[in-house]
Write an enzyme that holds these catalytic residues in place. Sequence first.
Site, PDB file in Angstrom:
ATOM      1  N   CYS A 189     -47.164 -24.439  22.800  1.00 19.07           N
ATOM      2  CA  CYS A 189     -47.599 -23.044  22.672  1.00 19.07           C
ATOM      3  C   CYS A 189     -48.333 -22.789  21.347  1.00 19.07           C
ATOM      4  O   CYS A 189     -49.476 -23.200  21.222  1.00 19.07           O
ATOM      5  CB  CYS A 189     -46.432 -22.096  22.885  1.00 19.07           C
ATOM      6  SG  CYS A 189     -46.997 -20.597  23.704  1.00 19.07           S
ATOM      7  N   HIS A 239     -44.178 -23.416  28.334  1.00 17.86           N
ATOM      8  CA  HIS A 239     -42.845 -23.738  27.809  1.00 17.86           C
ATOM      9  C   HIS A 239     -42.072 -24.746  28.655  1.00 17.86           C
ATOM     10  O   HIS A 239     -41.272 -24.357  29.509  1.00 17.86           O
ATOM     11  CB  HIS A 239     -42.047 -22.441  27.602  1.00 17.86           C
ATOM     12  CG  HIS A 239     -42.592 -21.660  26.463  1.00 17.86           C
ATOM     13  ND1 HIS A 239     -42.215 -21.894  25.153  1.00 17.86           N
ATOM     14  CD2 HIS A 239     -43.549 -20.715  26.416  1.00 17.86           C
ATOM     15  CE1 HIS A 239     -42.906 -21.107  24.357  1.00 17.86           C
ATOM     16  NE2 HIS A 239     -43.721 -20.375  25.090  1.00 17.86           N
ATOM     17  N   GLU A 263     -39.654 -26.399  27.816  1.00 15.55           N
ATOM     18  CA  GLU A 263     -38.204 -26.272  27.553  1.00 15.55           C
ATOM     19  C   GLU A 263     -37.604 -25.151  28.374  1.00 15.55           C
ATOM     20  O   GLU A 263     -36.385 -24.991  28.408  1.00 15.55           O
ATOM     21  CB  GLU A 263     -37.950 -26.047  26.058  1.00 15.55           C
ATOM     22  CG  GLU A 263     -38.113 -24.615  25.554  1.00 15.55           C
ATOM     23  CD  GLU A 263     -39.565 -24.144  25.478  1.00 15.55           C
ATOM     24  OE1 GLU A 263     -40.476 -24.937  25.801  1.00 15.55           O
ATOM     25  OE2 GLU A 263     -39.787 -22.972  25.111  1.00 15.55           O
TER      26      GLU A 263
HETATM   27  N1  LIG Z   1     -44.978 -18.763  22.499  1.00 13.10           N
HETATM   28  C1  LIG Z   1     -45.893 -18.984  21.580  1.00 13.10           C
HETATM   29  O1  LIG Z   1     -45.852 -19.923  20.816  1.00 13.10           O
HETATM   30  C2  LIG Z   1     -46.978 -17.931  21.467  1.00 13.10           C
HETATM   31  C3  LIG Z   1     -48.172 -18.377  20.693  1.00 13.10           C
HETATM   32  C4  LIG Z   1     -49.038 -17.225  20.180  1.00 13.10           C
HETATM   33  N2  LIG Z   1     -48.251 -16.326  19.413  1.00 13.10           N
HETATM   34  C5  LIG Z   1     -49.687 -16.502  21.340  1.00 13.10           C
HETATM   35  O2  LIG Z   1     -49.368 -15.372  21.595  1.00 13.10           O
HETATM   36  O3  LIG Z   1     -50.536 -17.055  21.998  1.00 13.10           O
END
Ligand SMILES: NC(=O)CC[C@H](N)C(=O)O
Length: 464
Positions: A349, A433, A435
């Site tokens: 992410c 994600h 995880e």
């Molecule tokens: N879950 C995250 O790592 C989000 C990454 C970043 N803050 C976004 O909004 O794209």
Amino acid sequence: MAAMHSKNMQRGSLAKSVSCNASVFPCVTNKMYRTIPSPPLTAGSSFSASPLRIHRISKFATLEQRSSSVIVKASVGKPWKPKDCRLVLEDGSVWTGHSFGAKGTEIGEVVFNTSLTGYEEIMTDPSYKGQFVAFTCPHIGNVGINFEDGESAKCHLGAIIVRDLSLTVSNYRSRVTLDEYCKKENVIGIAGIDTRSLTKALRDTGCLVGVITTDSSKSVDELVKMAKGWTIVGKDLLSVVSCEEPYEWRTGTHAEWEFAPHAVNLASTMPPFHVVAYDFGIKYNILRRLASYGCRITVVPATYPAAEVLKMNPDGVFFSNGPGDPSAAPYAVENAKEILGKKPVFGICMGHQILGQAFGGKTFKLKFGHHGGNHPIRYNPTGRVEISAQNHNFAVDPATLPSGVEVTHVNLNDGTCAGMFYKEKKAMTIQYHPESSPGPHDADICFEQFMDMMKAERTPIPVS
Ligand SMILES: NC(=O)CC[C@H](N)C(=O)O
């Protein structure tokens, strides 16, 4: 449907039962506890036929223990109390509802999350710092809050927006109500909002900044002005939520919840990999999954110098999820550049977005982002489609990536880049994600791919 975490499945079924029970058990009064006999749980018996209950017993209790005694706790606010909370968006729209949790005024970017379970994990995901989460799942709070499922030690988001705040809690693992938790964490909640309508509005306009307030003295004009004067873009929130000192993590997914026993088997066949994990707001379940696959993890702060990381001579380096704008943390990109090519790296992410920039690419802001538990992702090399957990508002623009970077994963809802592989630099990234927590586990295989990369470095395959 993709395999779901057993814990989520369990909670999903409880959640369903409670929403029925709430209407058939109206006699509970505010802040009242009482013990009532539990009906026997027989094969085929339905939870929905049981009375409301909170088991104040261990998560690891036997079924007999779980059903032997129950406590009913009546809950949080009354639905007929006056609407005392306003959510005012930068477009001038005003959404009024019932406050719960903390009182006050808070500013943030409003996003909607479409997950059907897992509000506890969502609320404690540090990536939501600076944001208000509107849950499209209409009934929130029915499984209370336990102290085991948090994805970090606190609730980082600015506010929560719900349609229907459950007046009762039914979950043997619950320790406090959502209202109590929000009070303790100083998070403002607003209930009674037409979240379907709010979500449709955000889909049309894109994410909007909002101000939530229980302060009736503030005028709408004043609140709109506040909202218009704030943005999440350009703010470095990584260093705000990161740990202050390095620490070690070794605990894998608890045996009761382990859904991929082959991870544990794999881990038992070789000495543990040492992974240094950059904490940009790391979720506990990422650490657990790495540990389940046999990693010993040193977690380091977001600004930790790359040279110090390399001095530890780890098998691999991990770049975590995190809040806010990925282009607002140039120090993280510089560190990544220094590490690339020297050690196998994996980014999730925010980590994917930081590595994307370190590869030479650029990030951009999506209209309303991806936040939910059922986004289809295609893994290009095989065509396999995963159902995935998502939480991001920014994305890597594939057109800006240098040759040599392969876009391996694509979000099938909008075609955005959902994963990359840079063979030459031994780097893999995932925008969503793997995880989960909450969410389906289809993408857990990514962790195994990272282990394979580290294994290849440890014992190079002989060239024939
Ligand atoms: N879950 C995250 O790592 C989000 C990454 C970043 N803050 C976004 O909004 O794209």
